[in-house]
Design a protein around this motif. Structure first.
Motif, mmCIF file in Angstrom:
data_model
loop_
_atom_site.group_PDB
_atom_site.id
_atom_site.type_symbol
_atom_site.label_atom_id
_atom_site.label_comp_id
_atom_site.label_asym_id
_atom_site.label_seq_id
_atom_site.Cartn_x
_atom_site.Cartn_y
_atom_site.Cartn_z
ATOM 1 N N HIS A 16 0.814 -1.373 0.083
ATOM 2 C CA HIS A 16 -0.033 -0.053 -0.079
ATOM 3 C C HIS A 16 0.908 1.293 0.034
ATOM 4 O O HIS A 16 0.350 2.431 -0.030
ATOM 5 C CB HIS A 16 -0.796 -0.130 1.289
ATOM 6 N N ALA A 17 2.112 1.250 -0.102
ATOM 7 C CA ALA A 17 2.796 2.619 -0.021
ATOM 8 C C ALA A 17 3.183 2.672 -1.341
ATOM 9 O O ALA A 17 3.847 3.915 -1.585
ATOM 10 C CB ALA A 17 4.316 1.874 0.903
ATOM 11 N N HIS A 18 2.920 1.938 -2.231
ATOM 12 C CA HIS A 18 3.194 2.190 -3.760
ATOM 13 C C HIS A 18 2.205 3.079 -4.227
ATOM 14 O O HIS A 18 1.018 2.592 -4.485
ATOM 15 C CB HIS A 18 3.466 0.947 -4.498
ATOM 16 N N LEU A 19 2.458 4.242 -4.859
ATOM 17 C CA LEU A 19 1.323 4.914 -5.781
ATOM 18 C C LEU A 19 1.084 4.153 -6.931
ATOM 19 O O LEU A 19 -0.069 4.282 -7.217
ATOM 20 C CB LEU A 19 2.194 6.312 -6.458
ATOM 21 N N GLY A 20 1.755 3.321 -7.351
ATOM 22 C CA GLY A 20 1.276 2.487 -8.889
ATOM 23 C C GLY A 20 0.047 1.427 -8.044
ATOM 24 O O GLY A 20 -0.708 1.305 -9.031
ATOM 25 N N TYR A 21 0.244 0.993 -6.888
ATOM 26 C CA TYR A 21 -0.660 0.168 -6.437
ATOM 27 C C TYR A 21 -2.277 1.089 -6.439
ATOM 28 O O TYR A 21 -3.265 0.336 -6.801
ATOM 29 C CB TYR A 21 -0.615 -0.387 -4.938
ATOM 30 N N TRP A 22 -2.253 2.310 -5.706
ATOM 31 C CA TRP A 22 -3.443 3.079 -5.870
ATOM 32 C C TRP A 22 -3.907 3.574 -6.955
ATOM 33 O O TRP A 22 -5.028 3.591 -7.464
ATOM 34 C CB TRP A 22 -3.172 4.187 -4.925
ATOM 35 N N LEU A 23 -2.980 4.017 -8.060
ATOM 36 C CA LEU A 23 -3.359 4.269 -9.341
ATOM 37 C C LEU A 23 -4.006 3.251 -10.020
ATOM 38 O O LEU A 23 -5.077 3.483 -10.932
ATOM 39 C CB LEU A 23 -1.875 4.797 -10.118
ATOM 40 N N ARG A 24 -3.417 1.894 -9.851
ATOM 41 C CA ARG A 24 -4.093 0.722 -10.791
ATOM 42 C C ARG A 24 -5.312 0.494 -10.020
ATOM 43 O O ARG A 24 -6.308 0.182 -10.848
ATOM 44 C CB ARG A 24 -2.773 -0.343 -10.590
ATOM 45 N N MET A 25 -5.352 0.550 -8.907
ATOM 46 C CA MET A 25 -6.863 0.266 -8.172
ATOM 47 C C MET A 25 -7.778 1.165 -8.860
ATOM 48 O O MET A 25 -8.945 0.758 -9.271
ATOM 49 C CB MET A 25 -6.749 0.289 -6.698
ATOM 50 N N VAL A 26 -7.180 2.640 -8.651
ATOM 51 C CA VAL A 26 -8.579 3.614 -9.227
ATOM 52 C C VAL A 26 -8.787 3.268 -10.813
ATOM 53 O O VAL A 26 -9.706 3.302 -11.343
ATOM 54 C CB VAL A 26 -8.067 4.987 -8.806
ATOM 55 N N SER A 27 -7.591 3.223 -11.537
ATOM 56 C CA SER A 27 -7.611 3.078 -12.910
ATOM 57 C C SER A 27 -8.308 1.892 -13.226
ATOM 58 O O SER A 27 -9.258 1.909 -14.398
ATOM 59 C CB SER A 27 -6.343 2.679 -13.544
#
Length: 153
Positions: A11-22
């Protein structure tokens, strides 16, 4: 990584959150346009053609960041659906251009409204300046990495 070091939290990765929303935004929109009989890739092609009278497939491929072969397959499907027509290229008799059929001219604004509603559903929780800031940051990242392919999947 040295022994005993803990790997970074997922959960520290921006890519994780970006991918979730995307994924959520993309899947929601895909379901909406598919209910109207087109795929996201077909929607993008229709939207690009909507602003012009006609385009050569090679120009369309360049604008969408796709291969000519991929554009040809999309065009075949849209011709079959009665949304696009092929015409002789007036400047190069050997080539063809693609143009929207009247049914597509009516459909594109409806699909654009679906895109607007999808954006609103996901991003209206942000203040207008936050939306603008997010958009600006995403544009900056895309520009820095020369990302110019239309997101169609």
């Amino acid at each position: 990584m040295p022994p005993g070091d803990t790997p970074s939290d997922l959960h520290a990765h921006l890519g994780y959150w970006l991918r979730m929303v995307s994924n959520a935004v993309s899947q929601s929109f895909a379901r909406a346009v598919e209910a109207r009989g087109v795929t996201v890739a077909e929607w993008v092609l229709l939207r690009v053609l909507y602003d012009v009278e006609r385009l050569a497939p090679s120009v369309l491929a360049e604008r969408m960041g796709m291969t000519k072969g991929a554009i040809s397959k999309l065009a075949d499907r849209l011709v079959e659906k009665g949304l696009v027509r092929r015409e002789a290229n007036l400047e190069d008799r050997r080539g063809q251009t693609l143009a929207l059929e009247p049914a597509a001219r009516s459909l594109v604004p409806l699909l654009a409204e679906l895109a607007d509603r999808n954006d609103a559903a996901f991003f209206n929780g942000l203040l207008p300046n936050e939306r603008a800031q997010l958009k600006g940051l995403l544009h900056k990242i895309a520009s820095k990495h020369e990302l110019n392919t239309a997101p169609i999947d």
